[in-house]
Each structure stands twice: as structure tokens, then as C-alpha cells.
Design an enzyme around this catalytic site. Structure first.
Site, mmCIF file in Angstrom:
data_model
loop_
_atom_site.group_PDB
_atom_site.id
_atom_site.type_symbol
_atom_site.label_atom_id
_atom_site.label_comp_id
_atom_site.label_asym_id
_atom_site.label_seq_id
_atom_site.Cartn_x
_atom_site.Cartn_y
_atom_site.Cartn_z
ATOM 1 N N GLU A 155 0.692 -1.228 0.001
ATOM 2 C CA GLU A 155 -0.397 -0.344 0.356
ATOM 3 C C GLU A 155 1.312 1.148 -0.119
ATOM 4 O O GLU A 155 2.325 1.010 0.248
ATOM 5 C CB GLU A 155 -0.308 -0.134 1.528
ATOM 6 C CG GLU A 155 -2.397 -1.042 1.355
ATOM 7 C CD GLU A 155 -2.837 -1.234 2.200
ATOM 8 O OE1 GLU A 155 -4.361 -1.865 1.677
ATOM 9 O OE2 GLU A 155 -2.241 -0.874 2.802
ATOM 10 N N CYS B 168 3.735 8.391 1.631
ATOM 11 C CA CYS B 168 4.304 7.520 2.564
ATOM 12 C C CYS B 168 3.669 6.038 1.466
ATOM 13 O O CYS B 168 3.305 5.810 1.128
ATOM 14 C CB CYS B 168 2.753 7.694 3.742
ATOM 15 S SG CYS B 168 3.241 6.392 4.801
ATOM 16 N N CYS C 2 1.131 -3.158 15.024
ATOM 17 C CA CYS C 2 1.225 -2.625 13.814
ATOM 18 C C CYS C 2 -0.088 -3.611 12.688
ATOM 19 O O CYS C 2 0.648 -4.905 13.098
ATOM 20 C CB CYS C 2 2.217 -2.693 13.384
ATOM 21 S SG CYS C 2 3.015 -1.956 11.638
ATOM 22 N N CYS D 69 -1.241 5.523 10.893
ATOM 23 C CA CYS D 69 -0.353 4.854 11.086
ATOM 24 C C CYS D 69 -0.680 3.899 11.342
ATOM 25 O O CYS D 69 -1.697 3.541 12.213
ATOM 26 C CB CYS D 69 0.500 5.843 11.421
ATOM 27 S SG CYS D 69 1.155 7.084 11.134
HETATM 28 N N1 SAH Z 1 9.392 -0.099 10.042
HETATM 29 C C1 SAH Z 1 9.213 1.252 10.026
HETATM 30 C C2 SAH Z 1 8.065 1.962 9.318
HETATM 31 C C3 SAH Z 1 7.036 1.506 9.603
HETATM 32 S S1 SAH Z 1 6.068 1.731 10.429
HETATM 33 C C4 SAH Z 1 9.362 1.617 11.512
HETATM 34 O O1 SAH Z 1 9.056 1.604 12.136
HETATM 35 O O2 SAH Z 1 9.134 3.075 12.514
HETATM 36 C C5 SAH Z 1 5.621 3.532 10.698
HETATM 37 C C6 SAH Z 1 5.205 4.116 11.798
HETATM 38 O O3 SAH Z 1 3.867 4.022 12.500
HETATM 39 C C7 SAH Z 1 6.508 3.826 13.027
HETATM 40 O O4 SAH Z 1 6.984 4.690 13.810
HETATM 41 C C8 SAH Z 1 5.348 2.820 13.811
HETATM 42 O O5 SAH Z 1 5.807 1.976 14.851
HETATM 43 C C9 SAH Z 1 3.935 3.481 14.254
HETATM 44 N N2 SAH Z 1 3.133 2.678 13.741
HETATM 45 C C10 SAH Z 1 2.631 1.459 13.881
HETATM 46 N N3 SAH Z 1 1.743 0.740 14.071
HETATM 47 C C11 SAH Z 1 0.525 1.990 14.799
HETATM 48 C C12 SAH Z 1 -0.565 1.861 15.202
HETATM 49 N N4 SAH Z 1 -1.287 0.753 15.243
HETATM 50 N N5 SAH Z 1 -1.022 3.528 15.369
HETATM 51 C C13 SAH Z 1 0.033 4.521 15.831
HETATM 52 N N6 SAH Z 1 1.211 4.162 14.884
HETATM 53 C C14 SAH Z 1 1.816 3.307 14.595
#
Ligand code: SAH
Length: 359
Positions: free
Chosen positions: A99, A112, A126, A341
Site C-alpha cells: 500500500e 508514504c 502494527c 499509521c
Molecule cells: N518499520 C518502520 C516504518 C513503518 S511504520 C518503523 O518501524 O519505523 C511507521 C510508524 O507507524 C512507526 O513509527 C510505527 O511504529 C507506527 N505505527 C505502527 N502501528 C501503529 C498503530 N497501530 N498506530 C499508530 N502508529 C503505528
């Protein structure tokens, strides 16, 4: 030669062809040398499909289209209520799904992008982590997400000014292809490295390698906890790269690049939003003069917690501010289309019923 079927399988996607390969191929077709730049800038700067390159002879357009097939086929496109967020679910050549999210802000747009189909980091909160890992994306598949989003932005008179590597996957677990994409976006698409942000779960060797690269991109680190006991639970890779080692690598990045670091913190109700969490976080980030980005946890099907309510988010933010930390709360975008996110889940997003969400 028995190369028929095999060759078909390995025809690289559009943005996986190098300029040298394009040049050699155009040369074999007997095209004049200036065609190389025409096609290259047509693809990267003007964001055109070969069929739209009206400065080329019609037959060459057709040959190019066959030689440079797109790597992403749109499976589903969702537009948020206000129209300011667009999410695409792409089907890749081998059936894997990823995505991309395009967000319009006044005066600029941010895309993004995903670096992997799925993710092996297994952060429980996540959605991508819950779905598991499928495969790494190629550099071309990463770049193409930006090009397609750029084309869409241009259609509404906007420009993609920022690219954040915060979609599906862990960029540092697909380092070479991610860096290849960064270089292509900078050198060929023409984006400034100041407007490229790589986000990592905290893979220390990756951060150290990034510190040695020629382009000073922004580094974002998904911290979420300021003590190892809690971080081990939220972000399993912390057991391999604990907070001390992670912060050492961050200091090295700052020293090498002089770019402000940012730390992401998904605020989870009664888990990491207590005053003591804010105090510990402040102690960690203040010496780095880093920025903290608070994201109230977005709901995902497989995690039985909820985001910190708005008053708690304000309290946490104010406590950090009072401790001298530079902090912002990330605006939630695209929640209604599961584009916020942590909600990107590829094909799983289509398969998992939202009503089945745990409590
Ligand atoms: N793997 C990388 C990039 C992808 S996630 C990383 O971990 O940075 C992008 C951001 O979204 C990260 O900070 C991740 O921790 C956050 N994230 C993941 N799941 C989330 C959720 N359910 N709610 C809010 N932020 C979330």
C-alpha cells in the site's frame, strides 16, 4: 536458447531498469543518443507513461511500453472523506500486495511508501506486523510508488514535496533496495534529501550504514518506549538492539549528518502514556535535541489496546514540552480508509473484517 519463459519472468519493472541499460537498449534500436535523456526525464521528471511521451516516435512509444512494464497494478484505490488522503493497494508482478498513501496538506503533498510486502519485525500493535512478511520490494517498486503518487498530485495541481518511508515494511531490513530508491528519488526524480525521511524500528547496523551514505536524509526512529523492559514487549527487535545501542547509533547519525532526528511514539492507553514514560523519554531525547512525534495508537484488528484519549495526549505532550522537548502530535489522516499509521496491511486489509477487531 531456452530463455523464452525465463526471460519473460525477469523483464524488470519500469524503474528497475538503469539508465545504462536503457541507453544500451535504445542504442540497439538505432535511436539517436538524445533519446536517452528524453525517455529518462520523461519517466522521472515529467512522470509520464511511455504512451504519453509525445516527443517520441509512435513506434518507439509502443516498444518502450513493452520494454518497461509498470511494476504496480492498482488493485484498489480509496479516497478519504475530505479527499485529502488517497490510499492505493497495489498488486505486484508476482501477486504480492503493498500500500501507498498520498496526503495533501496546504501547499505540499506527502507520500508514504512501502519498502516491503509485509514486515518481519512483528510489532504487535502494527497491522503490517500482524500480517507477517512476504518479500522485499525492489528499488523500482519503491520508486514507482512515488511516481504514481506524484502523477496523481499533479492532476490536482499539487506537488509531492515529501516522501516518508513509513508505509509497510522495515526499510533497514531491505537496506540496499531502499537506498537504491533514495538515490533514484534524489538524483533522477529531483527530490531534495531534506524532504526524504527514512523511518526505522531501530536496526542499529542500518542506522550506522546510513550515517556513511552520501545523502543526508532525515532519520526517524520508532521508539515507543524509553525502557528496555517495555520496549522488548512492544518492539521485539529491541531484544537484539536495546535502547542504549540504538541511541549510540542515533548519536553517530546526528554527528555524521547534522540532521535533526525524530522519534515516533505511538501513545497506547495505560501502557506508555504515564507521566514516568514522558519523563524517561525526555531524558533520552533532550541530549540529542531530537523531535518527538506523538501518534495516538490507531486501532488494528489484532491488538487489544486502544490509543490514548485526546486529554491524555495533551497531558503527555505538555509534560514533554515542559521538560524542554520539541514535540508535535501527528494529525491522524485517512482513518476512515484504514490508511492511518500502522493500519497498512496489504491484501489482509481486504480480508480482515473490521468488525472482528479485538478489545
Ligand atoms: N518499520 C518502520 C516504518 C513503518 S511504520 C518503523 O518501524 O519505523 C511507521 C510508524 O507507524 C512507526 O513509527 C510505527 O511504529 C507506527 N505505527 C505502527 N502501528 C501503529 C498503530 N497501530 N498506530 C499508530 N502508529 C503505528
Amino acid at each position: 536458447m531456452f530463455s523464452g519463459a525465463h526471460t519473460l519472468c525477469v523483464v524488470p519493472a519500469r524503474f528497475d531498469v538503469s539508465r545504462a541499460e536503457l541507453e544500451a537498449w535504445l542504442g540497439r534500436l538505432g535511436q539517436p543518443r538524445y533519446r536517452v535523456e528524453q525517455v529518462w526525464s520523461g519517466l522521472h521528471r515529467r512522470l509520464l507513461d511511455p504512451e504519453q511521451m509525445t516527443d517520441l516516435p509512435v513506434t518507439l512509444r509502443g516498444e518502450l511500453a513493452a520494454r518497461l512494464p509498470p511494476g504496480l497494478a492498482v488493485e484498489k484505490e480509496s479516497v478519504s472523506e475530505g479527499g485529502d488522503t488517497v490510499k492505493w493497494l497495489w498488486r505486484l508482478g508476482d501477486g504480492a500486495a503493498v500500500e501507498t498513501v498520498l496526503m495533501h496538506y496546504p501547499g505540499r503533498s506527502t507520500v508514504c511508501i512501502s519498502t516491503q510486502a509485509g514486515c518481519a519485525m512483528a510489532c504487535g500493535f502494527c497491522a503490517t506486523g500482524q500480517a507477517g512478511f512476504t518479500r522485499n520490494l525492489t528499488s523500482g517498486e519503491i520508486v514507482e510508488q512515488v511516481v504514481v503518487a506524484g502523477r496523481r498530485a499533479a492532476a490536482s495541481n499539487r506537488r509531492v514535496g515529501n516522501v516518508v518511508f513509513m508505509g509497510m515494511g522495515e526499510p533497514m531490513a531491505n537496506y540496499d533496495n531502499t537506498w537504491g530508491a533514495v538515490e533514484r528519488l534524489h538524483d533522477d526524480v529531483g527530490l531534495s534529501s531534506r524532504h526524504l525521511t527514512v523511518s526505522t524500528v531501530g536496526i542499529v547496523p542500518g542506522i550506522r550504514r546510513l550515517a556513511g551514505e552520501r545523502l543526508p536524509v532525515n532519520l526517524a526512529v520508532s521508539l515507543h518506549a524509553a525502557d528496555d523492559e517495555l520496549r522488548d514487549r512492544l518492539v521485539p527487535i529491541n531484544r537484539r538492539y536495546p535502547i542504549d545501542a540504538l541511541l549510540d547509533a542515533c548519536r553517530a547519525y546526528l554527528a555524521a549528518k547534522g540532521r535533526r532526528l525524530s522519534f515516533e511514539w505511538a501513545l497506547i492507553d495505560a501502557v506508555n502514556d504515564r507521566p514516568a514514560d514522558a519523563d524517561r523519554l525526555a531524558r533520552l531525547v533532550r541530549p540529542l535535541a531530537a523531535h518527538v512525534n506523538l501518534i495516538p495508537l490507531n486501532p488494528t484488528p489484532g491488538w487489544p489496546t486502544r490509543g490514548t484519549p485526546p486529554s491524555g495526549v495533551r497531558d503527555f505532550r505538555d509534560r514533554l514540552k515542559a521538560a524542554g522537548v520539541n514535540v508535535t502530535v501527528r494529525r491522524n489522516r485517512g482513518n476512515d480508509i484504514d490508511a492511518a499509521c500502522g493500519q497498512l496491511a496489504g491484501s489482509a486489509a481486504v480480508a480482515v473484517p473490521i468488525s472482528g477487531r479485538g478489545r
